[in-house]
Scaffold this active site. Structure first.
Site, PDB file in Angstrom:
ATOM      1  N   LYS A 194       2.322  -3.810   6.430  1.00  0.00           N
ATOM      2  CA  LYS A 194       2.715  -3.890   5.009  1.00  0.00           C
ATOM      3  C   LYS A 194       4.228  -3.685   4.869  1.00  0.00           C
ATOM      4  O   LYS A 194       4.888  -4.381   4.089  1.00  0.00           O
ATOM      5  CB  LYS A 194       1.968  -2.824   4.196  1.00  0.00           C
ATOM      6  CG  LYS A 194       0.453  -3.029   4.130  1.00  0.00           C
ATOM      7  CD  LYS A 194       0.088  -4.271   3.328  1.00  0.00           C
ATOM      8  CE  LYS A 194      -1.410  -4.449   3.170  1.00  0.00           C
ATOM      9  NZ  LYS A 194      -1.793  -5.726   2.585  1.00  0.00           N
ATOM     10  N   TYR A 216      -1.510  -0.928  10.535  1.00  0.00           N
ATOM     11  CA  TYR A 216      -1.801  -1.483   9.202  1.00  0.00           C
ATOM     12  C   TYR A 216      -0.627  -1.216   8.259  1.00  0.00           C
ATOM     13  O   TYR A 216      -0.102  -2.129   7.610  1.00  0.00           O
ATOM     14  CB  TYR A 216      -3.096  -0.871   8.635  1.00  0.00           C
ATOM     15  CG  TYR A 216      -3.303  -1.144   7.166  1.00  0.00           C
ATOM     16  CD1 TYR A 216      -3.616  -2.422   6.712  1.00  0.00           C
ATOM     17  CD2 TYR A 216      -3.148  -0.121   6.216  1.00  0.00           C
ATOM     18  CE1 TYR A 216      -3.781  -2.676   5.357  1.00  0.00           C
ATOM     19  CE2 TYR A 216      -3.317  -0.368   4.860  1.00  0.00           C
ATOM     20  CZ  TYR A 216      -3.631  -1.647   4.440  1.00  0.00           C
ATOM     21  OH  TYR A 216      -3.782  -1.910   3.105  1.00  0.00           O
ATOM     22  N   SER A 234       0.844  -1.197   0.000  1.00  0.00           N
ATOM     23  CA  SER A 234       0.000   0.000   0.000  1.00  0.00           C
ATOM     24  C   SER A 234       0.874   1.239   0.000  1.00  0.00           C
ATOM     25  O   SER A 234       1.964   1.247   0.595  1.00  0.00           O
ATOM     26  CB  SER A 234      -0.872  -0.012   1.255  1.00  0.00           C
ATOM     27  OG  SER A 234      -1.485   1.236   1.413  1.00  0.00           O
TER      28      SER A 234
HETATM   29  P1  NAD Z   1     -11.218  -6.868   0.678  1.00  0.00           P
HETATM   30  O1  NAD Z   1     -11.426  -6.938   2.139  1.00  0.00           O
HETATM   31  O2  NAD Z   1     -12.346  -6.452  -0.188  1.00  0.00           O
HETATM   32  O3  NAD Z   1     -10.681  -8.254   0.127  1.00  0.00           O
HETATM   33  C1  NAD Z   1      -9.905  -9.121   0.905  1.00  0.00           C
HETATM   34  C2  NAD Z   1     -10.451 -10.514   0.701  1.00  0.00           C
HETATM   35  O4  NAD Z   1      -9.647 -11.404   1.473  1.00  0.00           O
HETATM   36  C3  NAD Z   1     -11.897 -10.681   1.183  1.00  0.00           C
HETATM   37  O5  NAD Z   1     -12.624 -11.426   0.240  1.00  0.00           O
HETATM   38  C4  NAD Z   1     -11.758 -11.485   2.502  1.00  0.00           C
HETATM   39  O6  NAD Z   1     -12.872 -12.319   2.714  1.00  0.00           O
HETATM   40  C5  NAD Z   1     -10.494 -12.270   2.216  1.00  0.00           C
HETATM   41  N1  NAD Z   1      -9.732 -12.644   3.410  1.00  0.00           N
HETATM   42  C6  NAD Z   1      -9.353 -11.870   4.453  1.00  0.00           C
HETATM   43  N2  NAD Z   1      -8.613 -12.589   5.307  1.00  0.00           N
HETATM   44  C7  NAD Z   1      -8.530 -13.850   4.793  1.00  0.00           C
HETATM   45  C8  NAD Z   1      -7.887 -15.035   5.201  1.00  0.00           C
HETATM   46  N3  NAD Z   1      -7.176 -15.092   6.329  1.00  0.00           N
HETATM   47  N4  NAD Z   1      -7.997 -16.124   4.418  1.00  0.00           N
HETATM   48  C9  NAD Z   1      -8.704 -16.090   3.265  1.00  0.00           C
HETATM   49  N5  NAD Z   1      -9.325 -14.985   2.825  1.00  0.00           N
HETATM   50  C10 NAD Z   1      -9.235 -13.882   3.569  1.00  0.00           C
HETATM   51  O7  NAD Z   1      -9.939  -5.921   0.463  1.00  0.00           O
HETATM   52  P2  NAD Z   1      -9.403  -5.244  -0.873  1.00  0.00           P
HETATM   53  O8  NAD Z   1      -9.782  -3.812  -0.844  1.00  0.00           O
HETATM   54  O9  NAD Z   1      -9.724  -6.069  -2.028  1.00  0.00           O
HETATM   55  O10 NAD Z   1      -7.851  -5.291  -0.562  1.00  0.00           O
HETATM   56  C11 NAD Z   1      -7.052  -6.391  -0.954  1.00  0.00           C
HETATM   57  C12 NAD Z   1      -5.635  -6.169  -0.483  1.00  0.00           C
HETATM   58  O11 NAD Z   1      -5.156  -4.920  -0.986  1.00  0.00           O
HETATM   59  C13 NAD Z   1      -5.468  -6.106   1.038  1.00  0.00           C
HETATM   60  O12 NAD Z   1      -4.282  -6.787   1.386  1.00  0.00           O
HETATM   61  C14 NAD Z   1      -5.315  -4.629   1.320  1.00  0.00           C
HETATM   62  O13 NAD Z   1      -4.551  -4.385   2.472  1.00  0.00           O
HETATM   63  C15 NAD Z   1      -4.612  -4.144   0.058  1.00  0.00           C
HETATM   64  N6  NAD Z   1      -4.849  -2.728  -0.226  1.00  0.00           N
HETATM   65  C16 NAD Z   1      -6.145  -2.289  -0.386  1.00  0.00           C
HETATM   66  C17 NAD Z   1      -6.383  -0.947  -0.620  1.00  0.00           C
HETATM   67  C18 NAD Z   1      -7.806  -0.424  -0.755  1.00  0.00           C
HETATM   68  O14 NAD Z   1      -8.009   0.801  -0.660  1.00  0.00           O
HETATM   69  N7  NAD Z   1      -8.811  -1.251  -1.001  1.00  0.00           N
HETATM   70  C19 NAD Z   1      -5.317  -0.038  -0.721  1.00  0.00           C
HETATM   71  C20 NAD Z   1      -4.015  -0.527  -0.574  1.00  0.00           C
HETATM   72  C21 NAD Z   1      -3.795  -1.882  -0.328  1.00  0.00           C
END
Ligand code: NAD
Ligand code: UDP
Length: 339
Positions: free
Chosen positions: A156, A152, A128
């Site tokens: 990362k 958080y 991130s």
């Molecule tokens: P999200 O919560 O929509 O998707 C994460 C998915 O992982 C969900 O379907 C959840 O059910 C699943 N999950 C969580 N823990 C789990 C586990 N232990 N085992 C199996 N499945 C699990 O999040 P997102 O927005 O799609 O983000 C995805 C990744 O991108 C994350 O690592 C997040 O930190 C990173 N990220 C997101 C953003 C953002 O703004 N959305 C920005 C920077 C980084």
């Protein structure tokens, strides 16, 4: 044609993961999705299949559980992993830091162990832009110092360091550490989008709730930042562009030497007021808002230098703010209609 070897996508039912799986299938990859639905719903799987016009393997399980991972690598000849699964709420991470370190750091260690055990050394990791903390200047380049300001962001940073150490310790690892800026929008069909389980904290999902009449008004946090209109500036990125960035990163892995951080952003900053205006245009009516005090810990201005992604991945974002708002609104309406 030979059957392609499968790519494992952890968290593939989530916001970014679901869009990425559709793009991977469209590009001809075979996919195994691992998700425990901690923050997503099973109904998304059928929509992903419909959009891609192709099937994939789904395994319900914990991406951080060593036994589950060992069984998965035993049953599928996985050649690369896209690791999305994890906890992602900055505010929550300050309340329950141990859960964040347990899931995001210890959990990823289990995944890396399982990959190593199976001889799979290709990884695309969801990092991130929050790892940069409050940058001294913008646009933000990958070689800027990292100084994450919350658990958080530090989780990362820690995983990035673990990946780097691992890649230095033995040859053959190819790891893309993708530092996302602000992913927004939705699939243009309205079939996939962000589905926050609780009241959203982020600007676009909150704005969509106000536009849909589910909240009375948006609070604009701060009006006296050193930005052109005084409100916070971010680099909003369409989630389909981001998904396509993952396909590009996967294709580029063999060319990556060790663990390489890469920004995924547009390189353009957009203020809160500009975002409200763009959303009003998409929705076709005014959206109620008012100024409120600054949100603690917020940074004034944040946007990527996207040059490295262009150079290494041959990828750049192509969807503008208007498209992000239009697709976000299509998704919000289909959600409201219970599609
Ligand atoms: P999200 O919560 O929509 O998707 C994460 C998915 O992982 C969900 O379907 C959840 O059910 C699943 N999950 C969580 N823990 C789990 C586990 N232990 N085992 C199996 N499945 C699990 O999040 P997102 O927005 O799609 O983000 C995805 C990744 O991108 C994350 O690592 C997040 O930190 C990173 N990220 C997101 C953003 C953002 O703004 N959305 C920005 C920077 C980084
Ligand atoms: N923001 C706002 N009202 C909200 C949510 C966010 O004014 O209800 C502002 C926030 O202060 C920041 C920008 O919108 O300037 C983006 O916030 P978001 O939480 O979406 O992203 P982040 O700050 O984590 O990059």
């Amino acid at each position: 044609m030979p059957t392609p070897t499968p790519i494992l996508v952890t968290g593939g039912a989530g916001f970014i993961g679901s869009h990425t799986v559709v793009e991977l299938l469209g590009a001809g990859h075979a996919v195994v999705v691992l998700d425990n639905f901690a923050n997503s719903k099973p109904s998304v799987l059928e929509r992903m299949r419909r959009l891609a016009g192709r099937d994939f393997t789904f395994v319900e399980g914990d991406a951080h559980d060593a036994a589950c991972l060992a069984a998965l690598f035993q049953h599928h000849p996985i050649t690369a992993v896209l690791h999305f699964a994890g906890l992602k709420a900055v505010g929550e991470s300050t309340q329950v830091p141990l859960a964040y370190y347990q899931h995001n750091v210890a959990g990823t260690l289990n995944l890396l162990e399982a990959m190593r055990g199976a001889g799979c050394r290709n990884l695309v990791f969801s990092s991130s832009a929050t790892v940069y903390g409050d940058p001294a200047q913008v646009p933000i380049r990958e070689d800027f110092p990292r100084s994450a300001a919350n658990p958080y962001g530090r989780s990362k940073t820690m995983v990035e360091d673990i990946c780097r150490d691992l890649a230095l310790s033995e040859p053959g690892w190819h790891i893309a550490l993708l530092r996302y800026f602000n992913p927004v929008g939705a699939h243009p069909t309205g079939l996939l989008g962000e589905d926050p389980a609780s009241i959203p904290n982020n600007l676009m999902p909150y704005l969509l709730k106000v536009a849909a009449g589910q909240h009375p008004f948006l609070e604009v946090f701060g009006q006296d930042y050193a930005t052109p209109d005084g409100t916070g500036v971010r680099d909003y990125l369409h989630v389909v562009d981001l998904a396509q960035g993952h396909v590009a990163a996967l294709n580029a892995l063999p060319r990556l030497d060790g663990a390489v951080p890469i920004n995924l952003g547009t390189g353009r900053g957009c203020s809160v007021l500009e975002m409200i205006q763009a959303m009003e245009k998409a929705v076709g009516r005014p959206i109620p808002w008012r100024f409120a005090p600054r949100r603690p810990g917020d940074i004034a201005i944040y946007y990527a230098d996207p040059a490295l992604a262009r150079e290494i991945l041959g990828w750049e974002a192509s969807r503008d703010l208007e498209t992000m708002c239009r697709d976000g609104w299509t998704w919000a309406q289909s959600e409201a209609a219970g599609a």
